[in-house]
Write an enzyme that holds these catalytic residues in place. Structure first.
Site, PDB file in Angstrom:
ATOM      1  N   GLY A   1       7.734   4.560  15.470  1.00  0.00           N
ATOM      2  CA  GLY A   1       6.802   5.640  15.771  1.00  0.00           C
ATOM      3  C   GLY A   1       7.427   6.779  16.564  1.00  0.00           C
ATOM      4  O   GLY A   1       6.721   7.633  17.092  1.00  0.00           O
TER       5      GLY A   1
ATOM      6  N   GLU B   1      13.045  -4.514  13.413  1.00  0.00           N
ATOM      7  CA  GLU B   1      12.373  -3.295  13.863  1.00  0.00           C
ATOM      8  C   GLU B   1      12.859  -2.945  15.266  1.00  0.00           C
ATOM      9  O   GLU B   1      12.305  -3.450  16.268  1.00  0.00           O
ATOM     10  CB  GLU B   1      10.854  -3.497  13.888  1.00  0.00           C
ATOM     11  CG  GLU B   1      10.249  -3.724  12.526  1.00  0.00           C
ATOM     12  CD  GLU B   1       8.825  -3.167  12.433  1.00  0.00           C
ATOM     13  OE1 GLU B   1       8.507  -2.588  11.398  1.00  0.00           O
ATOM     14  OE2 GLU B   1       8.052  -3.295  13.408  1.00  0.00           O
TER      15      GLU B   1
ATOM     16  N   GLU C   1       4.745  -4.480  19.090  1.00  0.00           N
ATOM     17  CA  GLU C   1       3.538  -4.045  19.825  1.00  0.00           C
ATOM     18  C   GLU C   1       2.737  -5.255  20.303  1.00  0.00           C
ATOM     19  O   GLU C   1       2.154  -5.238  21.389  1.00  0.00           O
ATOM     20  CB  GLU C   1       2.698  -3.121  18.928  1.00  0.00           C
ATOM     21  CG  GLU C   1       3.386  -1.767  18.753  1.00  0.00           C
ATOM     22  CD  GLU C   1       3.086  -1.054  17.456  1.00  0.00           C
ATOM     23  OE1 GLU C   1       2.116  -1.412  16.767  1.00  0.00           O
ATOM     24  OE2 GLU C   1       3.836  -0.117  17.122  1.00  0.00           O
TER      25      GLU C   1
ATOM     26  N   GLY D   1       5.286   1.948   9.029  1.00  0.00           N
ATOM     27  CA  GLY D   1       4.101   2.254   9.828  1.00  0.00           C
ATOM     28  C   GLY D   1       3.461   3.556   9.370  1.00  0.00           C
ATOM     29  O   GLY D   1       2.761   3.613   8.361  1.00  0.00           O
ATOM     30  N   GLY D   2       3.716   4.622  10.121  1.00  0.00           N
ATOM     31  CA  GLY D   2       3.047   5.902   9.891  1.00  0.00           C
ATOM     32  C   GLY D   2       3.044   6.361   8.443  1.00  0.00           C
ATOM     33  O   GLY D   2       2.003   6.808   7.926  1.00  0.00           O
TER      34      GLY D   2
ATOM     35  N   HIS E   1       5.193  -8.700  15.850  1.00  0.00           N
ATOM     36  CA  HIS E   1       5.450  -7.258  15.921  1.00  0.00           C
ATOM     37  C   HIS E   1       5.695  -6.873  17.379  1.00  0.00           C
ATOM     38  O   HIS E   1       5.060  -7.422  18.284  1.00  0.00           O
ATOM     39  CB  HIS E   1       4.261  -6.470  15.348  1.00  0.00           C
ATOM     40  CG  HIS E   1       4.605  -5.034  15.131  1.00  0.00           C
ATOM     41  ND1 HIS E   1       4.623  -4.127  16.163  1.00  0.00           N
ATOM     42  CD2 HIS E   1       4.993  -4.348  14.010  1.00  0.00           C
ATOM     43  CE1 HIS E   1       4.995  -2.943  15.684  1.00  0.00           C
ATOM     44  NE2 HIS E   1       5.220  -3.050  14.381  1.00  0.00           N
TER      45      HIS E   1
ATOM     46  N   ASN F   1       2.373  -1.250   7.246  1.00  0.00           N
ATOM     47  CA  ASN F   1       1.649  -1.785   8.398  1.00  0.00           C
ATOM     48  C   ASN F   1       0.761  -0.651   8.892  1.00  0.00           C
ATOM     49  O   ASN F   1       1.234   0.284   9.519  1.00  0.00           O
ATOM     50  CB  ASN F   1       2.643  -2.227   9.480  1.00  0.00           C
ATOM     51  CG  ASN F   1       1.946  -2.611  10.776  1.00  0.00           C
ATOM     52  OD1 ASN F   1       0.720  -2.695  10.835  1.00  0.00           O
ATOM     53  ND2 ASN F   1       2.724  -2.839  11.826  1.00  0.00           N
ATOM     54  N   TRP F   2      -0.497  -0.755   8.569  1.00  0.00           N
ATOM     55  CA  TRP F   2      -1.427   0.336   8.926  1.00  0.00           C
ATOM     56  C   TRP F   2      -1.710   0.409  10.420  1.00  0.00           C
ATOM     57  O   TRP F   2      -2.271   1.387  10.895  1.00  0.00           O
ATOM     58  CB  TRP F   2      -2.762   0.144   8.185  1.00  0.00           C
ATOM     59  CG  TRP F   2      -2.719   0.442   6.729  1.00  0.00           C
ATOM     60  CD1 TRP F   2      -1.609   0.707   5.971  1.00  0.00           C
ATOM     61  CD2 TRP F   2      -3.846   0.527   5.845  1.00  0.00           C
ATOM     62  NE1 TRP F   2      -1.982   0.947   4.667  1.00  0.00           N
ATOM     63  CE2 TRP F   2      -3.339   0.840   4.566  1.00  0.00           C
ATOM     64  CE3 TRP F   2      -5.216   0.358   6.010  1.00  0.00           C
ATOM     65  CZ2 TRP F   2      -4.169   0.996   3.456  1.00  0.00           C
ATOM     66  CZ3 TRP F   2      -6.045   0.503   4.916  1.00  0.00           C
ATOM     67  CH2 TRP F   2      -5.533   0.823   3.650  1.00  0.00           C
ATOM     68  N   LYS F   3      -1.373  -0.645  11.148  1.00  0.00           N
ATOM     69  CA  LYS F   3      -1.728  -0.732  12.575  1.00  0.00           C
ATOM     70  C   LYS F   3      -3.245  -0.502  12.710  1.00  0.00           C
ATOM     71  O   LYS F   3      -3.992  -0.835  11.793  1.00  0.00           O
ATOM     72  CB  LYS F   3      -0.874   0.234  13.396  1.00  0.00           C
ATOM     73  CG  LYS F   3       0.628   0.020  13.090  1.00  0.00           C
ATOM     74  CD  LYS F   3       1.575   0.668  14.032  1.00  0.00           C
ATOM     75  CE  LYS F   3       3.003   0.332  13.624  1.00  0.00           C
ATOM     76  NZ  LYS F   3       4.006   0.876  14.504  1.00  0.00           N
TER      77      LYS F   3
ATOM     78  N   SER G   1      10.374   4.263  11.715  1.00  0.00           N
ATOM     79  CA  SER G   1      10.479   5.651  11.253  1.00  0.00           C
ATOM     80  C   SER G   1      11.100   5.777   9.860  1.00  0.00           C
ATOM     81  O   SER G   1      11.869   6.710   9.595  1.00  0.00           O
ATOM     82  CB  SER G   1      11.237   6.502  12.281  1.00  0.00           C
ATOM     83  OG  SER G   1      10.527   6.525  13.519  1.00  0.00           O
TER      84      SER G   1
HETATM   85  P1  13P Z   1       6.746   3.579  12.020  1.00  0.00           P
HETATM   86  O1  13P Z   1       7.170   3.522  10.558  1.00  0.00           O
HETATM   87  O2  13P Z   1       5.533   4.389  12.256  1.00  0.00           O
HETATM   88  O3  13P Z   1       7.911   3.944  12.903  1.00  0.00           O
HETATM   89  O4  13P Z   1       6.330   2.071  12.420  1.00  0.00           O
HETATM   90  C1  13P Z   1       7.189   1.032  12.126  1.00  0.00           C
HETATM   91  C2  13P Z   1       6.471  -0.242  12.364  1.00  0.00           C
HETATM   92  O5  13P Z   1       6.190  -0.620  13.479  1.00  0.00           O
HETATM   93  C3  13P Z   1       6.075  -1.022  11.201  1.00  0.00           C
HETATM   94  O6  13P Z   1       5.645  -2.295  11.570  1.00  0.00           O
END
Ligand code: 13P
Length: 251
Positions: A173, A167, A97, A233-234, A95, A9-11, A212
């Site tokens: 994050g 999640e 967010e 994510g990251g 998600h 997930n590149w956000k 994470s």
């Molecule tokens: P991180 O891997 O950066 O913690 O993000 C997880 C996430 O929200 C994937 O959708």
């Protein structure tokens, strides 16, 4: 045995030039990946680029959210059929967010889920508790509520066409990963909740862990009996890290 899936997930990251390099590296490095599926969920404007670079590769692609509406006067929205036009297989729905920052309620998430499966996309339905909910002993009830909102409108036949991602909000994050035991316990809870409704569907449901995940902790998380891969994510923005995480899901 369930097939493992690792989805990035590149956000809201990337640019045309950065993505070209990253997608190209992923395409090359994951060409020989076996016994698992991988995908990247990119921002809307880069779907055409993902389609261009990843067509006929081992990597599927998708979007990070979708409108609950099919078409019409909804300025700024993107429909499920538009995502299909760009070859998407997946779309992330619910998600944390989106829920926390953009006001998506359980009901909106459920409507988006229905729109996604109606178009033939595979929703990656995110569920998970905040830190205060966990500390109040409410993790399972929050997740049950989030799942029930979708089950009420889509039923088990709808859920069967999706992937679920657990999640925990406190792990996203933050560098603070749920321990393999903590994550496994919630994954088992989700599968058991679904098994009450349909044992066979629950048994083949892909349930990802997100929060994470790194190359260093992926293998241990993915070896848990009810963890079928990850939503990353990251670490999905760094080719070597994402490739290592995908490889940790191979058996
Ligand atoms: P991180 O891997 O950066 O913690 O993000 C997880 C996430 O929200 C994937 O959708």
């Amino acid at each position: 045995m369930r097939q493992k899936l690792v989805a990035g997930n590149w956000k809201m990251h990337g640019s045309l030039s950065e993505n070209r390099a990253l997608l190209g590296e992923l395409r090359a490095a994951l060409a020989d990946v076996r016994n698992m599926a991988c995908a990247v969920c990119v921002p809307f404007p880069y779907l055409a680029q993902a389609q261009d670079v990843l067509t006929d590769s081992a990597i599927a692609w998708g979007a990070q959210q979708v409108s609950e509406f099919a078409k019409g006067a909804y300025t700024g929205e993107v429909s499920a059929s538009m995502l299909l036009d760009f070859g998407c297989r997946y779309v992330i729905v619910g998600h944390s967010e989106r829920r926390a920052l953009f006001g998506e309620t359980d009901q909106v998430v459920a409507a988006k889920f229905v729109a996604a499966i109606g178009a033939g996309l595979t929703p990656i339905l995110c569920v998970g508790e905040t830190l205060s909910e966990r500390e109040a002993g409410m993790a399972e009830s929050v997740i049950a509520r989030q799942l029930d909102a979708v089950l009420n409108v889509a039923g088990m036949s709808g859920i069967a066409r999706a992937v679920i991602a657990y999640e925990p909000v406190w792990a996203i994050g933050t560098g603070k990963t749920a321990s393999p035991e903590q994550a496994q316990a919630v994954h088992a809870f989700i599968r058991q909740k679904l098994a009450v409704l349909d044992m066979e569907i629950a048994g083949r449901m892909i349930i990802l862990y997100g929060g994470s995940v790194k190359a260093a902790n992926a293998a241990e998380l993915f070896s848990q009996p009810d963890i079928d891969g990850g939503l990353i994510g990251g670490a999905s923005l760094v080719a070597d890290d994402f490739v290592a995480i995908c490889k940790a899901a191979q058996f």
